[in-house]
Scaffold this motif. Structure first.
Motif, PDB file in Angstrom:
ATOM      1  N   LYS A 641      42.320  34.925  30.175  1.00 27.51           N
ATOM      2  CA  LYS A 641      43.184  36.108  30.209  1.00 27.51           C
ATOM      3  C   LYS A 641      42.855  36.993  31.400  1.00 27.51           C
ATOM      4  O   LYS A 641      43.710  37.707  31.938  1.00 27.51           O
ATOM      5  CB  LYS A 641      43.001  36.874  28.901  1.00 27.51           C
ATOM      6  N   PHE A 642      41.600  36.944  31.846  1.00 24.50           N
ATOM      7  CA  PHE A 642      41.141  37.760  32.974  1.00 24.50           C
ATOM      8  C   PHE A 642      40.985  36.932  34.259  1.00 24.50           C
ATOM      9  O   PHE A 642      40.337  37.364  35.206  1.00 24.50           O
ATOM     10  CB  PHE A 642      39.821  38.444  32.622  1.00 24.50           C
ATOM     11  N   GLY A 643      41.538  35.715  34.239  1.00 24.64           N
ATOM     12  CA  GLY A 643      41.523  34.893  35.439  1.00 24.64           C
ATOM     13  C   GLY A 643      40.243  34.113  35.650  1.00 24.64           C
ATOM     14  O   GLY A 643      40.012  33.586  36.741  1.00 24.64           O
ATOM     15  N   ARG A 644      39.381  34.025  34.627  1.00 26.35           N
ATOM     16  CA  ARG A 644      38.108  33.315  34.769  1.00 26.35           C
ATOM     17  C   ARG A 644      38.018  32.182  33.760  1.00 26.35           C
ATOM     18  O   ARG A 644      38.628  32.223  32.694  1.00 26.35           O
ATOM     19  CB  ARG A 644      36.933  34.283  34.584  1.00 26.35           C
ATOM     20  N   LYS A 645      37.204  31.196  34.125  1.00 28.23           N
ATOM     21  CA  LYS A 645      37.020  30.005  33.288  1.00 28.23           C
ATOM     22  C   LYS A 645      38.374  29.417  32.902  1.00 28.23           C
ATOM     23  O   LYS A 645      38.605  29.005  31.761  1.00 28.23           O
ATOM     24  CB  LYS A 645      36.187  30.343  32.046  1.00 28.23           C
TER      25      LYS A 645
END
Length: 816
Positions: A641-645
């Protein structure tokens, strides 16, 4: 010391009590005089243990368990045991407790006595190389005096001349000493022949700051607990999560897993330190989970030695300084309570109880410490005493020991070496101003000189602020060049911290000095890419692929490293066999491997976003993606959701950019080089390795469509967690998504991606590490750039992380 002379005068074999440095001096002198003597060398601690006893590894933990007290409480209690008589009857409850403890440790075999003590010392002469003041060591010597000759092999103290100087503040005192050191260096005295002694806590920050400013090389022997290193925290986190309870197996499994990710010599050295620290616990604790506190305590109280440098001014304790090593010593901290550092009456036993067992009283210990200072100081060739009245936070009383020294030795008043007495230097004044300003800005420590100096040089200096403040646009454009591209692996770093992304992926600062794990992953990928259409993996294919991987890497691997590359061969063959079986089961076809896809975002600057998909499985317009892993998993939808993993989601986006009519049915990671499996009574090692080769990820929330991916899903699916309940519905363990949910997530991730790419293009590289809603850091753990980051608490950005994908999808629907 006249130990050599006394050695020649003795006829019996000698036992010399001295430290390591003096041992070398004696041996060298004996060699120079072609003298051969029968002798042994022993430290004071060795002598104590030989005369009384020492504790075996595990004694502290067994004592802690027996008394049901914390190790920090129990540790000082062990010091009394050598005076406790196991056959005596004591009126004191505390003494009876110590007696019970001693008997218990003896029964457990944790007290190590010298069974041949009488033979060990019989017909020997005991030579004391330096005056002994420790009452415990004196006890050991007094015990021996009845049966052997004890010879004091050192010169008596002679009257000496000390220079003496008083200062208003600690800072003035340290500055004066710094200037004296520089003057002595100009006169030909080496830095390594000078030392600062007895510096207490008020001195250390001042010494570090002023010596650094004046380019004086110095060494403060500060040992750092292993517990404080990120590697140790990683070890403890893995250990706590381990399902193995037996200490040896748990330690081995965790350390072996960590060794696979060793990229530097420092990390390798730390792992060795951790291994040495916990190794004695194998035979002490019963369960790593039940006794986890003991493991933490061990690592908190095991210190990593700091490197020793040559030609530096040593900042050390008086008892650790040898007159043979230093021609000039500067003695500071001559304040009551610090010279000597007094021991307080806060022991487990009262003074009356100590008297009952003959243990040294606090008064005798403090007296011994004072005698040590009085005896040691005159032995140095040049002693410079100084005293200050106050520091930034404390006022001090002059130590009474000065009055005692003044009665037997000569005090020669020294002339202050201040900046005012030097040939005027504007540079020195600017440095002085900057030093005082930094001291005031950082520590609220105001020196009146700052009021005079700052108005003169305020235009030439700024308060110390090492934090990163951004880049000019022309600098950003020069770094990016004409063709800006960002990969799916790089964008994750930007999401964690923009500053780290700049260092690692724009400036190309590479903290990794051993790419073993990256090259091992490439090795697996390349072999599987070229062999999945073949029935088996040949030795020739493995050898040629490894040769190409190592050639591309260019890293100078040793034969030892190559052995571990080749050790992976059985896993490659097992992965090949299991993946072929999965291909034979699924209704999809293996259409592409290592497919490179890129898409250009037209933002303030064109940015190419690119990725390489390990494997694409297709059936008509339907597809699912697989990403091979030789290390930890990276997929985490709540973090996506936050652009990571979100690497696999980025692959889905890129694939649909290229093939707009395609529909994703799943996205998975597949671990092809597993960690050593945890022990399982009902599974073979091979079965456990096969289990790790199952696909891990998300599948379409439609049983008919999911059955096309794995027709055997109702029996034993090759997708981890995928199963059907008796009522014909998916089990709760099945990670799945609906088309609507994936659509919402892709839209959200795409917007986040565009925002991050725009930030990269415009040079937004602020320090912005992340923390979750519970203030748990998400970015900074084991960051290789911590030393140049200078982050502040206000730099952290808080992200509310959903508990799982169900909560994530629910939140996205509410936002839509």
């Amino acid at each position: 010391m006249d130990a050599l002379k006394r050695l020649k005068d003795t006829t019996n074999p000698a036992i010399v009590i001295t430290d390591y440095d003096d041992r070398l001096r004696i041996l060298k002198e004996l060699h120079n005089h072609s003298t051969i003597r029968a002798m042994r060398f022993m430290t004071e601690k060795d002598l104590f243990n030989k005369v009384f006893f020492g504790f075996r590894p595990g004694a502290l933990y067994e004592a802690s368990r027996f008394l049901n007290k914390a190790p920090d409480v129990v540790k000082p209690m062990l010091d009394f045991l050598y005076k406790i008589d196991g056959d005596a009857s004591y009126d004191s409850e505390r003494l009876e407790t110590l007696k019970a403890l001693k008997i218990h440790l003896e029964n457990k075999g944790l007290i190590e006595r010298n069974p041949h003590k009488s033979l060990w010392f019989k017909n020997h002469d005991l030579l004391i190389g330096k005056p002994v003041f420790d009452p415990l060591i004196k006890d050991a010597i007094n015990t021996l005096e009845a049966s052997i000759n004890v010879i004091e092999a050192y010169e008596p103290v002679k009257p000496a001349v000390f220079t003496y100087l008083e200062h208003d503040t600690v800072e003035d005192e340290v500055l004066d000493i710094a200037l004296r050191l520089l003057k002595l260096r100009e006169d030909g005295v080496a830095f390594e022949s000078m030392a600062v002694l007895n510096a207490h806590k008020a001195y250390i920050p001042k010494i570090k700051m002023l010596f650094n400013y004046l380019d004086i090389p110095f060494e403060v022997p500060e040992a750092k607990p292993l517990f404080d290193y990120p590697v140790t925290q990683d070890f403890l986190t893995r250990l706590k999560a381990s399902e193995i309870s037996e200490p040896y197996a748990a330690f081995k499994a965790v350390l072996d897993a960590m060794k696979e990710h060793v990229y530097s010599g420092e990390k390798s050295e730390l792992l060795m330190e951790i291994t040495r620290a916990v190794n004695p616990l194998v035979n002490v604790i019963h369960s790593v989970h039940d006794d986890f506190f003991f493991i933490e305590y061990t690592l908190e109280n095991t210190y990593k030695k700091m490197p020793v440098f040559e030609n530096t001014v040593k900042v050390i304790d008086i008892k650790d300084a040898s007159e043979e090593d230093f021609s000039h010593v500067f003695v500071v901290g001559l304040h009551e309570g610090f010279a000597p550092a007094y021991k307080e009456s806060d022991d487990y036993l009262s003074e009356e109880e100590k008297e009952v067992i003959g243990y040294p009283s606090v008064l005798s210990i403090n007296k011994a410490r004072k005698e040590m200072m009085l005896n040691r100081l005159p032995r140095f060739e040049n002693v410079h005493l100084s005293v200050s009245k106050a520091s930034a936070f404390d006022a001090y009383m002059e130590a009474a020991i000065l009055k005692t020294l003044e009665k037997t030795h000569t005090f020669k008043d020294a002339t202050p070496q201040s900046f005012k007495d030097q040939t005027y230097s504007e540079t020195i004044d600017i440095l002085r101003t900057k030093s005082l300003l930094d001291q005031y800005t950082l520590y609220d420590d105001y020196n009146p000189d700052l009021g005079t100096l700052y108005p003169m040089f305020k235009d030439k200096i700024k308060p110390y602020d090492p934090s990163f403040t951004g880049l000019k646009q022309e600098t950003v454009d020069a770094m990016h060049g004409d063709n800006l591209s960002v990969s799916t692996t790089q964008i994750d770093a930007y999401g964690e911290c923009k500053f780290r992304f700049m260092l690692e992926h724009v400036l190309k600062i590479d903290p990794v000095d051993n790419p073993f794990n990256m090259d091992l992953g490439t090795f697996f990928h390349d072999v599987l890419e070229h062999t999945l259409d073949k029935d088996e993996v040949s030795d020739e294919m493995i050898s040629s692929t490894l040769e190409k991987v190592l050639e591309r890497s260019g890293y100078p691997y040793t034969d030892f490293d190559i052995f571990y590359f080749k050790k992976a061969t059985p896993f490659i063959r097992l992965a090949h066999k299991e993946i072929k079986a999965q291909h034979a089961t699924t209704d999809y076809i293996h259409s592409k491997s290592e497919e490179k896809i890129e898409h250009t975002f037209h933002l303030s600057k064109n940015v190419t976003f690119k990725g390489k998909i390990d494997k694409v499985m297709t059936k008509g317009d339907k597809f699912y993606l697989i990403d091979y892993k030789t290390g930890k998993k990276t997929l985490d939808l709540p973090m996506a959701k936050f652009g990571r993993k979100a690497q696999l989601l980025y692959y889905v986006l890129l694939y649909q950019y290229k093939y707009p009519e395609s529909e994703p049915m799943g996205f998975f990671e597949q671990t092809v080089y597993p960690d050593t499996p945890k022990r399982h009574l009902h599974k073979t090692k091979l079965d456990q390795y096969k289990e790790t080769l199952k696909l891990k990820g998300y599948v379409i929330d439609n049983q008919e469509l999911a059955s096309e991916i794995d027709p055997d899903l109702q029996v034993d699916s090759f997708i981890h967690g995928l199963s059907i309940k008796k009522d014909g519905t998916f089990s709760k363990r099945t990670k799945r998504f609906t088309k609507e949910e994936l659509g919402l997530l892709k839209t959200h991730v795409e917007k986040t991606l565009e925002t991050m790419l725009e930030g990269i293009a415009t040079g937004d590289f602020a320090i912005n590490p992340k923390q979750d809603q519970n203030r748990k850091p998400l970015s900074c753990t084991h960051c290789p750039f911590a030393d140049i980051c200078y982050k502040r608490a206000e730099d952290y950005e808080t992200e509310t992380i959903d508990k799982d994908s169900t909560e994530l999808f629910k939140a996205l629907k509410e936002e839509a």
